[in-house]
Design a protein around this motif. Structure first.
Motif, PDB file in Angstrom:
ATOM      1  N   PRO A 224      36.382  31.899  28.585  1.00  0.00           N
ATOM      2  CA  PRO A 224      37.423  32.933  28.690  1.00  0.00           C
ATOM      3  C   PRO A 224      37.758  33.217  30.151  1.00  0.00           C
ATOM      4  O   PRO A 224      36.889  33.215  31.020  1.00  0.00           O
ATOM      5  CB  PRO A 224      36.784  34.157  28.016  1.00  0.00           C
ATOM      6  CG  PRO A 224      35.709  33.596  27.142  1.00  0.00           C
ATOM      7  CD  PRO A 224      35.192  32.381  27.836  1.00  0.00           C
ATOM      8  N   LEU A 225      39.023  33.482  30.446  1.00  0.00           N
ATOM      9  CA  LEU A 225      39.478  33.721  31.812  1.00  0.00           C
ATOM     10  C   LEU A 225      39.391  35.197  32.160  1.00  0.00           C
ATOM     11  O   LEU A 225      39.462  36.074  31.294  1.00  0.00           O
ATOM     12  CB  LEU A 225      40.925  33.242  31.976  1.00  0.00           C
ATOM     13  CG  LEU A 225      41.128  31.765  32.345  1.00  0.00           C
ATOM     14  CD1 LEU A 225      40.545  30.847  31.294  1.00  0.00           C
ATOM     15  CD2 LEU A 225      42.599  31.460  32.581  1.00  0.00           C
ATOM     16  N   THR A 226      39.233  35.455  33.471  1.00  0.00           N
ATOM     17  CA  THR A 226      39.230  36.833  33.968  1.00  0.00           C
ATOM     18  C   THR A 226      40.651  37.379  33.938  1.00  0.00           C
ATOM     19  O   THR A 226      41.614  36.611  33.802  1.00  0.00           O
ATOM     20  CB  THR A 226      38.683  36.876  35.398  1.00  0.00           C
ATOM     21  OG1 THR A 226      39.466  35.999  36.220  1.00  0.00           O
ATOM     22  CG2 THR A 226      37.237  36.406  35.436  1.00  0.00           C
ATOM     23  N   PRO A 227      40.820  38.725  34.083  1.00  0.00           N
ATOM     24  CA  PRO A 227      42.174  39.289  34.039  1.00  0.00           C
ATOM     25  C   PRO A 227      43.091  38.679  35.090  1.00  0.00           C
ATOM     26  O   PRO A 227      42.646  38.098  36.078  1.00  0.00           O
ATOM     27  CB  PRO A 227      41.945  40.786  34.282  1.00  0.00           C
ATOM     28  CG  PRO A 227      40.539  41.016  33.833  1.00  0.00           C
ATOM     29  CD  PRO A 227      39.783  39.772  34.155  1.00  0.00           C
ATOM     30  N   LEU A 228      44.376  38.855  34.872  1.00  0.00           N
ATOM     31  CA  LEU A 228      45.375  38.272  35.756  1.00  0.00           C
ATOM     32  C   LEU A 228      45.264  38.817  37.171  1.00  0.00           C
ATOM     33  O   LEU A 228      44.936  39.979  37.383  1.00  0.00           O
ATOM     34  CB  LEU A 228      46.782  38.550  35.217  1.00  0.00           C
ATOM     35  CG  LEU A 228      47.190  37.790  33.942  1.00  0.00           C
ATOM     36  CD1 LEU A 228      48.502  38.341  33.406  1.00  0.00           C
ATOM     37  CD2 LEU A 228      47.323  36.313  34.261  1.00  0.00           C
ATOM     38  N   VAL A 229      45.567  37.943  38.159  1.00  0.00           N
ATOM     39  CA  VAL A 229      45.617  38.345  39.561  1.00  0.00           C
ATOM     40  C   VAL A 229      46.938  39.045  39.821  1.00  0.00           C
ATOM     41  O   VAL A 229      47.996  38.583  39.382  1.00  0.00           O
ATOM     42  CB  VAL A 229      45.474  37.104  40.477  1.00  0.00           C
ATOM     43  CG1 VAL A 229      45.625  37.498  41.936  1.00  0.00           C
ATOM     44  CG2 VAL A 229      44.125  36.442  40.244  1.00  0.00           C
ATOM     45  N   GLY A 230      46.888  40.178  40.545  1.00  0.00           N
ATOM     46  CA  GLY A 230      48.106  40.917  40.834  1.00  0.00           C
ATOM     47  C   GLY A 230      48.943  40.224  41.890  1.00  0.00           C
ATOM     48  O   GLY A 230      48.487  39.367  42.633  1.00  0.00           O
ATOM     49  N   GLY A 231      50.209  40.622  41.995  1.00  0.00           N
ATOM     50  CA  GLY A 231      51.093  40.071  43.001  1.00  0.00           C
ATOM     51  C   GLY A 231      52.279  39.358  42.375  1.00  0.00           C
ATOM     52  O   GLY A 231      52.373  39.193  41.155  1.00  0.00           O
ATOM     53  N   ALA A 232      53.203  38.971  43.280  1.00  0.00           N
ATOM     54  CA  ALA A 232      54.412  38.287  42.808  1.00  0.00           C
ATOM     55  C   ALA A 232      54.613  36.961  43.523  1.00  0.00           C
ATOM     56  O   ALA A 232      55.725  36.447  43.574  1.00  0.00           O
ATOM     57  CB  ALA A 232      55.634  39.189  43.018  1.00  0.00           C
ATOM     58  N   ASP A 233      53.538  36.422  44.101  1.00  0.00           N
ATOM     59  CA  ASP A 233      53.672  35.163  44.826  1.00  0.00           C
ATOM     60  C   ASP A 233      53.204  34.009  43.954  1.00  0.00           C
ATOM     61  O   ASP A 233      52.971  34.153  42.747  1.00  0.00           O
ATOM     62  CB  ASP A 233      52.884  35.218  46.135  1.00  0.00           C
ATOM     63  CG  ASP A 233      51.420  35.574  45.903  1.00  0.00           C
ATOM     64  OD1 ASP A 233      50.994  35.612  44.727  1.00  0.00           O
ATOM     65  OD2 ASP A 233      50.706  35.816  46.892  1.00  0.00           O
ATOM     66  N   GLU A 234      53.081  32.832  44.597  1.00  0.00           N
ATOM     67  CA  GLU A 234      52.710  31.632  43.840  1.00  0.00           C
ATOM     68  C   GLU A 234      51.311  31.724  43.249  1.00  0.00           C
ATOM     69  O   GLU A 234      51.039  31.133  42.191  1.00  0.00           O
ATOM     70  CB  GLU A 234      52.794  30.402  44.752  1.00  0.00           C
ATOM     71  CG  GLU A 234      54.208  29.979  45.103  1.00  0.00           C
ATOM     72  CD  GLU A 234      54.754  30.723  46.303  1.00  0.00           C
ATOM     73  OE1 GLU A 234      54.128  31.735  46.703  1.00  0.00           O
ATOM     74  OE2 GLU A 234      55.803  30.314  46.841  1.00  0.00           O
ATOM     75  N   ILE A 235      50.403  32.430  43.920  1.00  0.00           N
ATOM     76  CA  ILE A 235      49.041  32.563  43.389  1.00  0.00           C
ATOM     77  C   ILE A 235      49.073  33.296  42.053  1.00  0.00           C
ATOM     78  O   ILE A 235      48.425  32.885  41.079  1.00  0.00           O
ATOM     79  CB  ILE A 235      48.136  33.290  44.405  1.00  0.00           C
ATOM     80  CG1 ILE A 235      47.992  32.444  45.668  1.00  0.00           C
ATOM     81  CG2 ILE A 235      46.768  33.583  43.796  1.00  0.00           C
ATOM     82  CD1 ILE A 235      47.171  33.112  46.743  1.00  0.00           C
ATOM     83  N   ALA A 236      49.845  34.379  42.007  1.00  0.00           N
ATOM     84  CA  ALA A 236      49.959  35.121  40.761  1.00  0.00           C
ATOM     85  C   ALA A 236      50.632  34.264  39.680  1.00  0.00           C
ATOM     86  O   ALA A 236      50.213  34.264  38.511  1.00  0.00           O
ATOM     87  CB  ALA A 236      50.759  36.405  40.988  1.00  0.00           C
ATOM     88  N   GLU A 237      51.681  33.518  40.049  1.00  0.00           N
ATOM     89  CA  GLU A 237      52.342  32.648  39.082  1.00  0.00           C
ATOM     90  C   GLU A 237      51.386  31.577  38.567  1.00  0.00           C
ATOM     91  O   GLU A 237      51.358  31.268  37.373  1.00  0.00           O
ATOM     92  CB  GLU A 237      53.566  32.003  39.718  1.00  0.00           C
ATOM     93  CG  GLU A 237      54.710  32.973  39.996  1.00  0.00           C
ATOM     94  CD  GLU A 237      55.913  32.269  40.578  1.00  0.00           C
ATOM     95  OE1 GLU A 237      55.853  31.025  40.728  1.00  0.00           O
ATOM     96  OE2 GLU A 237      56.915  32.946  40.880  1.00  0.00           O
ATOM     97  N   LEU A 238      50.599  30.989  39.481  1.00  0.00           N
ATOM     98  CA  LEU A 238      49.651  29.961  39.066  1.00  0.00           C
ATOM     99  C   LEU A 238      48.584  30.546  38.152  1.00  0.00           C
ATOM    100  O   LEU A 238      48.176  29.903  37.167  1.00  0.00           O
ATOM    101  CB  LEU A 238      49.010  29.330  40.309  1.00  0.00           C
ATOM    102  CG  LEU A 238      48.069  28.144  40.070  1.00  0.00           C
ATOM    103  CD1 LEU A 238      48.766  27.047  39.289  1.00  0.00           C
ATOM    104  CD2 LEU A 238      47.529  27.611  41.394  1.00  0.00           C
TER     105      LEU A 238
END
Length: 560
Positions: A224-238
């Motif tokens: 299972p994956l950890t919660p989503l990373v915040g932000g609006a950049d490519e890291i968050a999209e990835l």
């Protein structure tokens, strides 16, 4: 802010700083080059001043020598003063941007002209033989006054030019110093600025990248994956993409389990279907054999009784011939025996013979899938030559011209392949057009690199096959031009099944009235696994089919 924007800023800010310093470095470089050019210019000017003084000093020396030797023929060449004027003009061009030096160059010209006028007077007195007056002039030391005046003007010009040279050299050194300082500032400042910006960038991205890497590792480990990373950049999209991928993988795994279950069920159904087909094939073969053998008994009975009837007709004909019947009655009975009954018996015997041939064809067609093949290396060249030799009489009767190319060896059963080529060559000879000279060619197409199958062909210029008949040409009991050659119409069907059992295929290209070309592919290498038309697999190491059966009967030549 997106990572691309941050990256562009990370590049743009140091770039702007470096461009600003670079413009200063370029300006300092230009100043240094300009100052260096002016310093070199001063050296050129000083050299030119020395060149201006040289003709005057040379003339002074020569003039004194002429006076001392009382040379009344001495005369200064005109080129001396022309050369002096030219050198002064060049000096004026060199200092054209400095009005003060231009004025001093004019004073040098005036002093040189004064010396030239004095020297001209001395030469005039010398030519007139007035040596005493010449000596008086020299005693008055006026020549030194005139020459010293030239030297003084030249010296004043040189002093001013050297002063300018010192100033220009100092300016060049200052420009170079400023350039070196700007370079040091640019290098150090760029390094400091880049380090500062990179530190800020890494501090804002490192933690989020660590979370992203952890989610990627969890995805690889099917955890299972950890919660989503915040932000609006490519890291968050990835990271969102990783979560979506994880969701789809879970769904795909669930679908895979369903597909595997369905595949297992369908595989079981297919196995049952194959077994049913195998049993049906065996039952069909048994049925064909049974029906064929069952049909032979009534055919034999019909053939026997037809012979008995033939003998009975002969006896009846003899009795009628020796009877006391009236001529009209005897003639009528003989006509019935010789015409009607004899014709009926002939039709009956022909039908029995035709039915017998059809039964034989059915048996051969049923056996072709059960025959045991013994695979080995087959010399097709020799095999085709044997077939042609056996058909020598037919070739001569048809007045046909046969061409056999160089044929490679293949891997297969020699008896079965000989029957294949016998059918194809026999068909080509039987269906030649009587209206033109017959031509039959047996050859092979060039092989592609790595291709395990070789493509053979048998081409003729015979009657050809109608286009509408091509789809059913290789079906059993389908005959084209049946009135030209005898046969039951199973020759090409047998050819197809034999070729398919060797792992190849057979097809035809034909045009009615032009001719036909039959193609077949056969394995060239023993490493090819051959599959029969009914599914039996041939082991090429032993060269034996896994399902044995009785030997093939001789194939009859006949186009379907």
């Amino acid at each position: 802010m997106r990572l691309t924007t941050k990256g562009l800023l990370l590049i743009a800010i140091p770039a702007v700083f470096e461009l600003t310093l670079l413009s200063g470095i370029v300006k300092a470089q230009a100043d240094a080059e300009d100052a260096q050019r002016w310093a070199q210019h001063s050296q050129n000017v000083l050299a030119q001043v020395a060149l201006v003084l040289d003709p005057v000093l040379v003339n002074a020396v020569r003039l004194r020598g002429a006076v001392a030797s009382n040379d009344t023929r001495f005369s200064t060449p005109p080129s001396t003063w022309t050369d002096a004027d030219r050198r002064i003009d060049h000096l004026v061009e060199l200092v054209a941007d400095n009005p003060g030096q231009v004025e001093r160059a004019g004073q040098i010209r005036t002093a040189v002209q004064g010396y030239r006028a004095w020297a001209g007077q001395i030469e005039t007195l010398l030519h007139a033989g007035r040596r005493d007056d010449v000596l008086d002039r020299f005693r008055e030391l006026s020549d030194y006054d005139v020459l010293d005046r030239v030297r003084a003007q030249v010296t004043a010009f040189q002093v001013e030019e050297r002063r300018l040279d010192v100033l220009r050299t100092a300016a060049a050194e200052a420009a170079r110093t400023r350039q070196r300082a700007l370079i040091v500032i640019a290098v150090v400042g760029s390094i400091v600025l880049v380090v500062l910006l990179v530190s800020l960038f890494i501090r804002g991205v490192r933690g989020r990248l660590a979370l992203l890497s952890d989610n990627a590792a969890r995805l690889a480990g099917n955890e299972p994956l950890t919660p989503l990373v915040g932000g609006a950049d490519e890291i968050a999209e990835l990271d969102r993409t990783l979560h979506e991928t994880s969701r789809r993988l879970i769904e795909a795994d669930r679908m895979r389990v369903g597909y595997e279950t369905d595949l297992a069920r369908r595989a079981e159904q297919l196995a049952r279907t194959n077994e049913t087909l195998r049993q049906q094939t065996q039952e069909n073969e048994m049925f064909v054999h049974s029906v064929s053998h069952d049909l032979r008994s009534p055919l034999v009975t019909l053939q026997g009784f037809s012979k008995e009837l033939t003998h009975a007709c002969a006896d009846l004909r003899s009795l009628v011939a020796h009877s006391s019947l009236a001529p009209d009655a005897r003639s009528r009975i003989e006509r019935l025996i010789n015409d009607d009954i004899a014709e009926a018996l002939r039709y009956l015997q022909s039908a029995v013979l035709r039915a017998s041939h059809i039964i034989d064809a059915l048996l051969r067609l049923a056996r072709v899938g059960r025959v045991e093949y013994r695979h080995q290396r087959v010399d097709v060249q020799e095999l085709v030559q044997r077939v042609i030799d056996a058909m020598h009489a037919t070739v001569r009767a048809r007045r046909a011209h046969l061409v056999v190319g160089t044929l490679p060896a293949v891997w297969g059963d020699p008896t079965a392949l000989e029957q294949v080529f016998a059918n194809l060559i026999g068909n080509a000879l039987n269906y030649l057009d009587p209206a033109r000279n017959g031509h039959v060619e047996v050859g092979v197409r060039p092989a592609s690199p790595g291709e395990p199958l070789r493509t053979f062909f048998v081409a003729d210029n015979g009657l050809g096959i109608p286009h509408v008949a091509l789809p059913r040409l290789f079906h059993a009991f389908q005959r084209m031009h049946g009135d030209i050659a005898p046969g039951e119409g199973i020759g090409l069907a047998l050819v197809r099944r034999v070729v398919e059992r060797h792992g190849g295929r057979v097809w035809v290209e034909s045009a009615e009235g032009v001719g036909s070309t039959f193609y077949l592919t056969l394995p060239e290498m023993a490493a090819v696994v051959l599959t029969g038309a009914d599914g039996d697999t041939v082991n090429n190491v032993s060269g034996t089919a896994q399902r044995p059966g009785p030997s093939d009967d001789d194939m009859r030549v006949g186009r379907e």
